[in-house]
Design an enzyme around this catalytic site. Structure first.
Site, PDB file in Angstrom:
ATOM      1  N   TYR A 108       6.552 -16.903 -13.548  1.00 51.07           N
ATOM      2  CA  TYR A 108       6.403 -17.777 -14.727  1.00 51.07           C
ATOM      3  C   TYR A 108       5.061 -18.495 -14.634  1.00 51.07           C
ATOM      4  O   TYR A 108       4.706 -19.053 -13.586  1.00 51.07           O
ATOM      5  CB  TYR A 108       7.534 -18.812 -14.785  1.00 51.07           C
ATOM      6  CG  TYR A 108       7.352 -19.834 -15.890  1.00 51.07           C
ATOM      7  CD1 TYR A 108       7.914 -19.626 -17.146  1.00 51.07           C
ATOM      8  CD2 TYR A 108       6.596 -20.994 -15.694  1.00 51.07           C
ATOM      9  CE1 TYR A 108       7.731 -20.536 -18.172  1.00 51.07           C
ATOM     10  CE2 TYR A 108       6.409 -21.918 -16.707  1.00 51.07           C
ATOM     11  CZ  TYR A 108       6.975 -21.685 -17.949  1.00 51.07           C
ATOM     12  OH  TYR A 108       6.785 -22.598 -18.962  1.00 51.07           O
ATOM     13  N   GLU A 196       2.284 -19.693 -22.725  1.00 55.05           N
ATOM     14  CA  GLU A 196       3.328 -19.419 -21.735  1.00 55.05           C
ATOM     15  C   GLU A 196       3.523 -17.917 -21.583  1.00 55.05           C
ATOM     16  O   GLU A 196       3.548 -17.188 -22.580  1.00 55.05           O
ATOM     17  CB  GLU A 196       4.640 -20.077 -22.174  1.00 55.05           C
ATOM     18  CG  GLU A 196       5.803 -19.858 -21.220  1.00 55.05           C
ATOM     19  CD  GLU A 196       7.091 -20.479 -21.743  1.00 55.05           C
ATOM     20  OE1 GLU A 196       7.469 -21.546 -21.246  1.00 55.05           O
ATOM     21  OE2 GLU A 196       7.704 -19.893 -22.656  1.00 55.05           O
TER      22      GLU A 196
END
Length: 390
Positions: A108, A196
């Site tokens: 992530y 993101e």
């Protein structure tokens, strides 16, 4: 401003950030041909402005063109409801059909502005592929933050340090470091509030690829990015929210509420919602009319509230400054007359021309109850609500 995943990936490609090969379509007729181009196996992803798609069937792995056609027909034209949407969900008007990849590890990575640090910050984790909130709850030690100097930016040595924190194989660190530098460049040059990648994957061949992409762009900077304005998709918004944007109002529809809130000032609006909730009622919306709203804007704000079928009572909390109380009162009265609204209204006004505004409302034929302050107003509306069947 939110943009779709396929649009974010197109932006990624402009900054040399690797993404899977994929095609976008709004027609089921194209699906089989696209999947055949991808060697008969693909991931079909509903293009909506909401997270949590995979948990509710918005992301599907298919092993044949025929299977892909069935899935596409199930998705296109429907609404997808996730934990980030309201109960009606958001429409699926396009599908991203992408190649499948052999995944060794999911990571992530995101960049956002940290107001306390007054700088961009990388947030990263070795636990990708799931909601970062879930990681924060269950494995907070696996999330780390790296501050970027607003003037210097992301330097190569920080990018390499980030790569090592993510346990990226040594032979892929140059590739991952370049990706992080390019991601930061994208973030800054496009005035993003968030970028993101979840997940950022390491393939079996140790390639680093952005499997997913999310980009939010700061609304107030869009005047500098005419090329990005065209990416705006109004169909992904609640119709009332879209009307509010057109009227320069800050409005967010809330599920399960029955109290329509009209307030000036974001902080005051939040306090109004909190006080309403603490009094035992549920706010139906966040609505900040701002300081510069004219009578026409007030009228539209009132109409937006009354057009919400969940609203059973309206709470007006005004601390007038630039927005004069008498102008707000005139807007409410005119809008109520035009809509023929009979909803009860609890009003508290202070500040510029408050006495004049309250007098106008009290002389109107509206179902008005005035209060001296917000706490009294909240008590009044919780007494009225039970009699309305709320």
């Amino acid at each position: 401003m939110n943009i779709h995943e396929y649009q974010a990936k197109e932006l990624f490609e402009q900054y040399n950030i690797n993404t899977p090969l994929g095609f976008v379509t709004n027609s089921t007729e194209d699906v089989e041909g696209i999947i055949n181009k991808l060697n008969g196996k693909a991931v079909i992803k509903a293009q909506v402005h909401a997270g949590g798609r995979g948990k509710v069937g918005g992301v599907k792995l298919v092993n044949s063109a025929e299977e892909g056609n069935i899935i596409a027909k199930e998705l296109l034209g429907k609404n997808l409801v996730t934990h980030q949407t309201n109960k009606s969900g958001v429409p699926i008007e396009k599908l991203l059909i992408a190649q499948t990849l052999d995944i060794k590890k999911e990571l992530y990575v995101s960049i956002l502005i940290d107001g306390d640090l007054a700088s961009p910050v990388f947030i990263a984790s070795t636990e990708g592929g799931i909601d970062i909130e879930e990681v924060a709850d269950t494995q907070p030690e696996k999330i780390f933050r790296i501050k970027c100097d607003p003037l210097i930016g992301l330097t190569p040595y920080i990018a390499r340090d980030l790569s090592r924190k993510l346990n990226i194989p040594e032979k892929s660190i140059k590739e991952s470091s370049n990706l992080f530098i390019n991601l930061y460049k994208l973030f800054i040059e496009n005035d993003c509030s968030l970028v993101e990648i979840n997940p950022l994957i390491i393939t079996d061949n140790d390639e680093i690829i952005a499997l997913d992409a999310k980009v939010n762009i700061e609304d107030d900077a869009l005047f500098r990015h005419k090329n990005l304005e065209k990416l705006y998709d109004p169909n992904q918004l609640d119709p009332l929210e879209e009307r509010a944007i057109s009227a320069n109002l800050a409005y967010v529809k809330l599920d399960g509420g029955e109290v329509g809130c009209m307030v000036n000032g974001a902080g005051l609006a939040m306090a109004t919602m909190d006080t309403t909730k603490n009094a035992g009622a549920n706010p139906a919306n966040f609505l900040d009319i701002g300081g510069s709203a004219d009578q026409a804007g007030i009228e539209e704000a009132f109409k937006i509230i009354t057009d919400d079928s969940d609203v059973k009572i309206i709470l007006v909390n005004l601390f007038a400054g630039i927005a004069r109380s008498d102008i707000v009162a005139k807007g409410i009265i005119k809008a109520a007359e035009e809509t023929k609204s009979s909803l009860p209204i609890v009003v508290t006004m202070r500040g510029t021309n408050a006495d004049e505004g309250l007098e106008l409302l009290e002389k109107s034929n509206l179902n008005i109850t005035t209060a001296s302050d917000l706490f009294e107003a909240a008590k009044i509306l919780t007494k009225i609500l039970p009699n309305l069947g709320a």
